[in-house]
Design an enzyme around this catalytic site. Structure first.
Site, PDB file in Angstrom:
ATOM      1  CE  LYS A 106      35.003  38.656  40.471  1.00  0.00           C
ATOM      2  NZ  LYS A 106      36.113  38.800  41.461  1.00  0.00           N
TER       3      LYS A 106
HETATM    4  P1  NAD Z   1      45.404  38.207  35.697  1.00  0.00           P
HETATM    5  O1  NAD Z   1      44.565  38.141  34.470  1.00  0.00           O
HETATM    6  O2  NAD Z   1      46.222  39.443  35.928  1.00  0.00           O
HETATM    7  O3  NAD Z   1      46.416  36.942  35.724  1.00  0.00           O
HETATM    8  C1  NAD Z   1      46.019  35.620  35.596  1.00  0.00           C
HETATM    9  C2  NAD Z   1      47.289  34.785  35.400  1.00  0.00           C
HETATM   10  O4  NAD Z   1      46.961  33.391  35.422  1.00  0.00           O
HETATM   11  C3  NAD Z   1      48.016  35.041  34.072  1.00  0.00           C
HETATM   12  O5  NAD Z   1      49.417  35.042  34.291  1.00  0.00           O
HETATM   13  C4  NAD Z   1      47.623  33.827  33.225  1.00  0.00           C
HETATM   14  O6  NAD Z   1      48.577  33.535  32.211  1.00  0.00           O
HETATM   15  C5  NAD Z   1      47.597  32.766  34.317  1.00  0.00           C
HETATM   16  N1  NAD Z   1      46.883  31.550  33.953  1.00  0.00           N
HETATM   17  C6  NAD Z   1      45.646  31.409  33.435  1.00  0.00           C
HETATM   18  N2  NAD Z   1      45.354  30.109  33.262  1.00  0.00           N
HETATM   19  C7  NAD Z   1      46.465  29.414  33.657  1.00  0.00           C
HETATM   20  C8  NAD Z   1      46.796  28.047  33.711  1.00  0.00           C
HETATM   21  N3  NAD Z   1      45.931  27.118  33.306  1.00  0.00           N
HETATM   22  N4  NAD Z   1      48.024  27.692  34.205  1.00  0.00           N
HETATM   23  C9  NAD Z   1      48.903  28.614  34.618  1.00  0.00           C
HETATM   24  N5  NAD Z   1      48.630  29.937  34.601  1.00  0.00           N
HETATM   25  C10 NAD Z   1      47.429  30.329  34.109  1.00  0.00           C
HETATM   26  O7  NAD Z   1      44.437  37.916  36.934  1.00  0.00           O
HETATM   27  P2  NAD Z   1      44.642  38.316  38.459  1.00  0.00           P
HETATM   28  O8  NAD Z   1      43.989  39.627  38.698  1.00  0.00           O
HETATM   29  O9  NAD Z   1      46.062  38.112  38.816  1.00  0.00           O
HETATM   30  O10 NAD Z   1      43.727  37.224  39.179  1.00  0.00           O
HETATM   31  C11 NAD Z   1      44.185  35.896  39.433  1.00  0.00           C
HETATM   32  C12 NAD Z   1      43.242  35.239  40.428  1.00  0.00           C
HETATM   33  O11 NAD Z   1      43.206  36.008  41.623  1.00  0.00           O
HETATM   34  C13 NAD Z   1      41.797  35.107  39.976  1.00  0.00           C
HETATM   35  O12 NAD Z   1      41.234  33.952  40.560  1.00  0.00           O
HETATM   36  C14 NAD Z   1      41.131  36.332  40.597  1.00  0.00           C
HETATM   37  O13 NAD Z   1      39.741  36.173  40.778  1.00  0.00           O
HETATM   38  C15 NAD Z   1      41.867  36.375  41.916  1.00  0.00           C
HETATM   39  N6  NAD Z   1      41.862  37.671  42.583  1.00  0.00           N
HETATM   40  C16 NAD Z   1      42.328  38.788  41.968  1.00  0.00           C
HETATM   41  C17 NAD Z   1      42.351  39.983  42.669  1.00  0.00           C
HETATM   42  C18 NAD Z   1      42.938  41.245  42.081  1.00  0.00           C
HETATM   43  O14 NAD Z   1      43.043  42.244  42.821  1.00  0.00           O
HETATM   44  N7  NAD Z   1      43.355  41.260  40.838  1.00  0.00           N
HETATM   45  C19 NAD Z   1      41.840  40.049  43.975  1.00  0.00           C
HETATM   46  C20 NAD Z   1      41.377  38.883  44.574  1.00  0.00           C
HETATM   47  C21 NAD Z   1      41.399  37.695  43.858  1.00  0.00           C
END
Ligand code: NAD
Length: 416
Positions: A106
């Site tokens: 990571k």
């Molecule tokens: P992103 O940056 O695209 O979106 C994050 C979202 O969470 C945004 O809408 C933001 O406004 C919201 N957010 C942040 N803090 C918040 C809060 N306190 N209350 C409500 N909403 C809140 O990120 P992502 O890529 O969608 O990733 C989200 C999660 O999924 C993370 O934990 C990431 O590690 C995990 N993840 C992502 C992927 C991927 O392919 N992108 C894969 C596996 C896991």
């Protein structure tokens, strides 16, 4: 090593439960609870106002027993070595649960991308990649997007690395734009996997998928695609939140209209065709499925008792604190753990890496069908392990993952 922060300790607690059930050899236990490498880099960037700022970045390679390290790059003000190390550990278990030939890694940079211009973000990305260029590569460690990074960021990673090695190397990073070696279906893959496991979980606990009431925290890549695919498949997404606000509509939100709104306004807040919802209230709603898809540490002892959902699908990494998870399990809530629930993203990343190395690209239908197969197989294996050993699904997922990494570690032996 500086690994034992609160998040890593929470991961260790989960690991220990599973390792104890497995009767894991103490030596292998020691290996699997230490990161292989932690790197900290300083990245000077000339900002638009003429000042130089220095950003701190991390890249952690947790374990490479099964293959090259794999894991996203996060841009966020709260990034820390503890967080990046823990996320790298989770990637190790996630790749193993999905049965992919990857280890775990990571990266992250402490920054606030909402306050940076596109040029500053490009400069920061390129400098960070230059600092870690010797450590990453298709056979070593393959980054991908995570919170606040996207396909464009990955294009800059690929270009910077390629300039350093002297040839175009598409397989160094996944989640790239499709035009330059990305895979069809990758952008939607994490959300698609979330949809698949939600469907499987509903069937498992005996809930009808059609009309299933779903609440989602977070409307970024994972949350918005999960909402879209779940509603297309017949579920009713009644609530979504993001960092700026939330929405509720008992009859189900119009997700295509909401996607257009969020793209235009940068948030779900203000969408006219729903009631406003304070973001923290998403946990206490009367729904069938709760999907945390934002950040870690969201379901805590303070709010766990308000949760009324029958199923929690952990789309985010580490959204539930161990103590809160014990409460949910004791109350019979069916929790699909993060290392299973969000494995769709890394699975499609694996498909992208395979396609790049072959220089031969699949149709979207092939990606979707193979992704479904991997997710269903992983879900079934974890559920069966849970039943066989009478443990919760998180412990079961760790047991599947740890035994796969441990077996290969044993077979490879010690190189002293
Ligand atoms: P992103 O940056 O695209 O979106 C994050 C979202 O969470 C945004 O809408 C933001 O406004 C919201 N957010 C942040 N803090 C918040 C809060 N306190 N209350 C409500 N909403 C809140 O990120 P992502 O890529 O969608 O990733 C989200 C999660 O999924 C993370 O934990 C990431 O590690 C995990 N993840 C992502 C992927 C991927 O392919 N992108 C894969 C596996 C896991």
């Amino acid at each position: 090593m500086g690994t034992h922060g609160p998040l890593f300790s929470a991961m260790l607690e989960e690991f220990e439960d599973a390792a104890t059930h497995l009767g894991l050899d103490p030596g292998i236990w020691r290996i699997l609870t230490h990161p292989r490498r932690q790197v900290v880099v300083s990245c000077p960037v000339l900002m638009d106002n003429g000042e130089i700022q220095v950003f701190t970045g991390y890249r952690v390679l947790y374990n490479v027993a099964l293959g090259p390290g794999k894991g996203g790059i996060r841009f966020h003000p709260d990034v820390s070595l503890d967080e990046v190390t823990t996320l790298a550990a989770w990637m190790t278990w996630k790749c193993a649960v999905a049965h992919l030939p990857f280890g775990g890694a990571k990266g992250g940079i402490i920054c606030d991308p909402s306050r940076m211009s596109r040029r500053e973000l490009e400069a920061l990305t390129r400098r960070y990649v230059a600092e870690i260029a010797d450590l990453i590569g298709p056979e070593k460690d393959v980054p991908a997007p995570d919170v606040n990074t996207d396909a464009q960021t990955m294009a800059w990673v690929m270009d910077t690395y390629s300039m350093h090695v002297g040839h175009t190397e598409t397989a160094v990073v996944t989640g790239k734009p499709v035009e330059m070696g990305g895979s069809l279906g990758r952008r939607e893959a994490t959300g698609r996997g979330v949809m698949v496991v939600t469907r499987e979980a509903a069937a498992h606990v005996g809930l009808l998928f059609e009309g299933l009431r779903v609440a989602i925290q977070g409307f970024g890549n994972v949350g918005s695609v999960s909402a879209d695919l779940l509603s297309r498949a017949g579920a009713r997404v009644v609530a979504v939140t993001d960092v700026r606000g939330g929405l509720y509509r008992a009859e189900g939100l119009d997700i295509p209209a909401l996607l257009r709104w969020a793209t235009a306004h940068g948030s779900v807040a203000g969408f006219p065709d729903a009631d406003p919802l304070p973001p923290a209230d998403v946990f206490g709603l009367d729904v069938d499925v709760l999907i945390p898809a934002a950040l870690e540490n969201q379901i805590t002892p303070a709010n766990v008792d308000t949760i009324r959902a029958r199923i929690v699908v952990e789309a985010a990494n580490g959204p539930t604190l161990p103590e809160a998870h014990r409460h949910l399990h004791a109350r019979g809530v069916f929790v699909v753990p993060d290392i299973l629930a969000n494995a769709g993203g890394v699975t499609a990343s694996y498909f992208e890496w395979v396609q790049d190395r072959h220089g031969y690209f699949w149709t979207e239908a092939e990606v979707v069908s193979r992704l479904e197969q991997v997710m269903i197989k992983a879900f079934t294996t974890v559920v069966q392990t849970g039943v066989t050993h009478a443990v919760d699904l998180r412990t079961a997922a760790y047991m599947v993952a740890i035994s796969r990494v441990a077996d290969v570690t044993r077979l490879r032996g010690m190189y002293a």
